[in-house]
Design a protein around this motif. Sequence first.
Motif, short mmCIF file in Angstrom:
data_model
loop_
_atom_site.label_atom_id
_atom_site.label_comp_id
_atom_site.label_asym_id
_atom_site.label_seq_id
_atom_site.Cartn_x
_atom_site.Cartn_y
_atom_site.Cartn_z
N LYS A 177 0.88 -1.28 0.02
CA LYS A 177 -0.09 0.09 -0.04
C LYS A 177 0.68 1.16 0.04
O LYS A 177 0.68 2.11 -0.55
N ARG A 178 2.04 1.11 0.82
CA ARG A 178 2.89 2.25 0.98
C ARG A 178 3.68 2.68 -0.59
O ARG A 178 3.65 3.60 -1.05
N ARG A 179 3.87 1.48 -0.91
CA ARG A 179 4.62 1.41 -2.28
C ARG A 179 3.70 2.16 -3.49
O ARG A 179 4.04 2.91 -3.97
N LEU A 180 2.41 1.81 -3.19
CA LEU A 180 1.55 2.47 -4.40
C LEU A 180 1.22 3.68 -4.19
O LEU A 180 1.29 4.56 -4.92
N LYS A 181 1.11 4.26 -2.89
CA LYS A 181 1.00 5.56 -2.58
C LYS A 181 2.38 6.38 -3.18
O LYS A 181 2.09 7.42 -3.71
N GLN A 182 3.61 5.78 -2.88
CA GLN A 182 4.70 6.38 -3.34
C GLN A 182 4.58 6.79 -5.10
O GLN A 182 4.96 7.42 -5.63
N GLU A 183 4.17 5.73 -5.60
CA GLU A 183 4.07 5.52 -7.04
C GLU A 183 3.20 6.61 -7.49
O GLU A 183 3.18 7.13 -8.76
N ILE A 184 2.34 6.76 -6.87
CA ILE A 184 1.06 7.93 -7.19
C ILE A 184 1.78 9.29 -7.09
O ILE A 184 1.63 9.98 -8.02
N VAL A 185 2.40 9.49 -6.10
CA VAL A 185 3.16 10.51 -5.91
C VAL A 185 4.18 10.84 -6.89
O VAL A 185 4.09 11.81 -7.76
#
Length: 554
Positions: A146-154
């Motif tokens: 989940k954290r990784r996906l958030k990072q990739e959105i940013v």
Amino acid sequence: MKSFNTNEGKIAYFTMEIGLNPQMNTYSGGLGILSGDVIRSFADLEVPAVGVTQLNDRGYCKQILDEEGNQVYSEDVWNPEDYLERLSVKTSVEIEGKKVDVGAWQEEAESEGGFSVPVLFLDTNLEGNPEEHQNITSCLYRGDQKRRLKQEIVLGIGGARILKELDYEIRKYHMNESHSSLLTLELLKRYDMNRESVRDRCVFTTHTPESSGHDRFSYDLVKEVLGEFIPIKTLKDLSREEDLHMTLLALNLSGYANAVSKRHEEVTKEMFPGFPIDSITNGVHSSYWTSDSFKKLYDEYIPGWRKDHYKLKYAVRIPGEKIWKAHLDEKEKLIDYVNKKSDVEMNERVFTIGFARRATPYKRADLIFQNPDQLVKIDKEVGDFQIIFAGKPHPEGEESKKMIKKIKGHINDLKDNIEMTYLEDYDMGKAALMTSGADLWLNNPERGREACGTSGMKAACNGIPQLSTLDGWWIEGYIEDVTGWKIGSELGEKQENDRDVEANELYEKLTDKIIPTFYSQKKKWTQIMRNTIAHNASFFNAHRMVREYILNAF
Ligand SMILES: *Cc1c(COP(=O)(O)O)cnc(C)c1O
């Protein structure tokens, strides 16, 4: 390069990690160092470009090893205010249905001629952001999916938006690895869902043949975190049915895609059949990775080499004694450092092997210990040698941590016979020291698993030959007895990676060729060093790589 048409806008280079300044722990390994070298070369070659990355102000991981080789994890915090300029620009993305502001810091990479390339470091640690989202951009490759996906959105969506806020005209978006693939979705919306318009603007480089190295997210998670940014049905069409596969997304929406060595191109085509995939072999920034003694030598014998790294071809003119002298100066620095940092007494006259890479099982830092008795026998009967190891594993890489423990165990078992050490906390500074001070660079990955590898290229900048299995760049760079030595044959001729067979070949090369040449044929040895510079440093550099990107990708 001066003819590069600036009116058509800049190259936007997206990367999750970057080794720009050794004081900023914004990288984990080869991918980040490569990004730094690309940006340095953009600046030298006056390519209008802008870098986009994540701030990573809590770093990746500081490696502390206890006596037994157990790794203690700690964050590697650095202070952005010491190195970067905070920009007043802001944009936002939507994560879990909440608005998250994204700010940016900036650093400029500047060439000797004064041309500069800005790099934007995205930051969500802003007042007003929901607390659980403030640390999205704080550290690299840590936390859950989940954290990784958030990072990739940013990185992808936030990055594309911030460039717009800053009024950058972008000619090509270059995704260095698929962490930034979501930028294609932002562009898709910008261009009325016209896929061709997006492809015209996107370039994608893949860096790993490891399937675990390609990010995938379940559509449930995508719905929860990204929402219906793009209808899931469209996403499935652009990626695949089972999950959102970031590499497939990038491949489907890029007009040009490449692997990072010829061999890696073949492996990638097998992994992703049907996509046109080219290759541009990686390179290192020559003047950055060339030690002071060799810089002086090249300045004297190869004027203009700092601007044009091809000129290193003319290393053929440098007298052998001068190469040897420059090497000894650098070797002394390394041995001094090692003797200060660890409880060994290494000797400058002794043949020194260097092995330093991200600690991960396929790179097999422990291969040389396959038969410890054989190793001791070589040291006694063929010639004295010493080995310096370094390399960080991922903080949760249990297999890698076990491997380091095993190596520390061997080092300890053999300490009465062979001087060896495992340096803690491998980073850019230690990489520079080791790739200029060792006599031989050892690289023995399982074949088919190394996309390219770049540390051996840094060694080549300093005239250090490599002994390596035939994988990644070494298939292109090795000429037996001329630029170094190979272990085994290419995969395909003999399908299996076999530790025993390859360890034996490693011992044979040390016994029959390498150690005797080092001690008894100095002239031949310095000839090999000279060839390494002339053949390999002149080609496997980032200026050549960036020129290929301009020619083929941009
Ligand atoms: C160059 C470098 C790497 C990459 O080395 P490989 O040979 O590609 O594995 C990793 N970490 C650091 C700190 C480096 O300088």
